[in-house]
Scaffold this motif. Structure first.
Motif, short mmCIF file in Angstrom:
data_model
loop_
_atom_site.label_atom_id
_atom_site.label_comp_id
_atom_site.label_asym_id
_atom_site.label_seq_id
_atom_site.Cartn_x
_atom_site.Cartn_y
_atom_site.Cartn_z
N PHE A 156 0.84 -1.18 0.00
CA PHE A 156 0.00 0.00 0.00
C PHE A 156 0.88 1.24 0.00
N VAL A 157 0.35 2.34 -0.51
CA VAL A 157 1.04 3.63 -0.48
C VAL A 157 0.09 4.64 0.14
N ARG A 158 0.56 5.33 1.18
CA ARG A 158 -0.29 6.33 1.84
C ARG A 158 0.58 7.34 2.57
N ARG A 159 -0.03 8.44 2.97
CA ARG A 159 0.68 9.44 3.75
C ARG A 159 0.96 8.88 5.14
N MET A 160 2.19 9.03 5.60
CA MET A 160 2.58 8.56 6.92
C MET A 160 3.36 9.68 7.61
N LYS A 161 3.01 9.99 8.85
CA LYS A 161 3.60 11.14 9.53
C LYS A 161 5.00 10.87 10.06
N THR A 162 5.28 9.65 10.51
CA THR A 162 6.54 9.41 11.21
C THR A 162 7.36 8.26 10.65
N ARG A 163 6.88 7.61 9.63
CA ARG A 163 7.62 6.47 9.07
C ARG A 163 7.66 6.57 7.56
N TRP A 164 8.73 6.06 7.00
CA TRP A 164 8.85 5.97 5.55
C TRP A 164 8.20 4.68 5.05
N GLY A 165 8.09 3.68 5.91
CA GLY A 165 7.48 2.42 5.51
C GLY A 165 7.17 1.59 6.73
N SER A 166 6.41 0.52 6.53
CA SER A 166 6.11 -0.40 7.61
C SER A 166 5.84 -1.77 7.02
N CYS A 167 5.94 -2.78 7.89
CA CYS A 167 5.74 -4.17 7.44
C CYS A 167 4.95 -4.91 8.51
N ASN A 168 3.98 -5.71 8.07
CA ASN A 168 3.26 -6.60 8.96
C ASN A 168 3.61 -8.03 8.57
N PRO A 169 4.58 -8.64 9.28
CA PRO A 169 5.01 -9.99 8.90
C PRO A 169 3.89 -11.02 8.93
N ALA A 170 2.89 -10.83 9.81
CA ALA A 170 1.80 -11.80 9.92
C ALA A 170 0.95 -11.84 8.65
N THR A 171 0.66 -10.67 8.08
CA THR A 171 -0.16 -10.61 6.86
C THR A 171 0.69 -10.49 5.59
N ASN A 227 16.48 11.09 5.75
CA ASN A 227 16.26 11.97 6.89
C ASN A 227 16.79 13.38 6.66
N ARG A 228 17.06 13.72 5.40
CA ARG A 228 17.42 15.08 5.05
C ARG A 228 16.23 15.76 4.37
N LEU A 229 16.34 17.07 4.15
CA LEU A 229 15.31 17.78 3.40
C LEU A 229 15.21 17.21 2.00
N PRO A 230 14.04 17.34 1.34
CA PRO A 230 12.96 18.26 1.66
C PRO A 230 11.94 17.78 2.67
N VAL A 231 11.99 16.53 3.09
CA VAL A 231 11.06 16.09 4.12
C VAL A 231 11.84 15.34 5.17
N SER A 232 11.37 15.41 6.41
CA SER A 232 12.10 14.84 7.52
C SER A 232 11.18 13.92 8.31
N HIS A 233 11.59 12.68 8.51
CA HIS A 233 10.77 11.71 9.17
C HIS A 233 11.54 11.01 10.30
N GLU A 234 11.02 9.91 10.72
CA GLU A 234 11.62 9.20 11.85
C GLU A 234 13.06 8.82 11.57
N GLU A 235 13.89 8.95 12.60
CA GLU A 235 15.25 8.46 12.53
C GLU A 235 15.25 7.04 13.08
#
Length: 238
Positions: A156-171, A227-235
């Motif tokens: 899936f692709v969506r707006r995320m405030k604090t992460r660049w990506g995520s994974c659900n190993p179960a699904t 983690n550089r500009l133009p956008v800054s998210h979770e380290e």
């Protein structure tokens, strides 16, 4: 349920979850600290763990405080926007046609109906960025599925405030941030490898780090680019 512990001038949100390992995160823009811990872990153990990471926490908080911030976008003429790490100047054209974004040389043309407000302009551009990531990700996923020996069920692709990506190993589902379209494509490939590696190792433990070192030796470089500009998210912790 969220519990707070105080470590001097640092407040830490603690979330107890059905997980095996403890995870520490520091979130932009103000350096909010969060610990996700196994449900049976007592607060004293969590406190000791967090105290052991205080130097790292302060380092990340300072990095967020010192980091230059991107000015809010208003989707106006001559405003800077990015696609795959390249800077474009926006041109806004009001026309009685279906709204869309077009690229030509170093210009990003936003075509909108007369009277379209800023919120709607942002939605049009965000949708266009989402489409860019949705088109670029599948061949990278296919490439790395073969190399790593895993298989993704859906992405899936969506707006995320604090992460660049995520994974659900179960699904076996992975998610990517729409804003990845603003970064160099190598960064998207790094995120694909990162999330697919989580299908073998769900946490950011030493095994995961060793796996990333083997699969993509330059992964730390790409993480820094994210983690550089133009956008800054979770380290990331690692």
């Amino acid at each position: 349920m969220v519990t707070q512990i105080n470590l001097g001038d640092i407040e830490v949100d603690v979330v107890l979850k059905d997980i095996k390992n403890i995870h520490l995160s520091v979130y932009p823009p103000h350096g909010k600290v969060r610990v996700a811990a196994p449900s049976r872990m007592d607060l004293d153990t969590i406190r000791v763990f967090t105290i052991s990471k205080l130097d790292w926490i302060r380092k990340q908080q300072k990095k967020f405080r010192d980091q230059e911030r991107e000015t809010p976008r208003e989707y106006l003429e001559r405003e800077s926007h990015f696609l795959w790490g390249r800077r474009y100047l926006m041109r806004v054209v009001e026309v009685d046609e279906a709204p869309r974004v077009e690229l030509e040389h170093r210009t990003m043309t936003l075509k909108v109906r007369p009277g379209t407000d800023e919120e709607k302009r942002q939605a049009i551009v965000d949708g266009w960025y989402r489409g860019q990531v949705k088109a670029a990700a599948p061949p990278l996923i296919k490439k790395w599925e073969r190399r790593i020996g895993v298989q993704v069920e859906r992405f899936f692709v969506r707006r995320m405030k604090t992460r660049w990506g995520s994974c659900n190993p179960a699904t076996r589902c992975i998610r990517f941030n729409t804003d990845l379209a603003k970064k160099p494509k190598d960064c998207l490939e790094y995120l694909v490898v990162h999330e697919l590696a989580h299908l073998l190792e769900p946490t950011h433990n030493p095994r995961f780090v060793a796996l990333m070192d083997r699969l993509m030796p330059k992964w730390r470089f790409y993480r820094e680019q994210l983690n550089r500009l133009p956008v800054s998210h979770e380290e990331w912790l690692y």
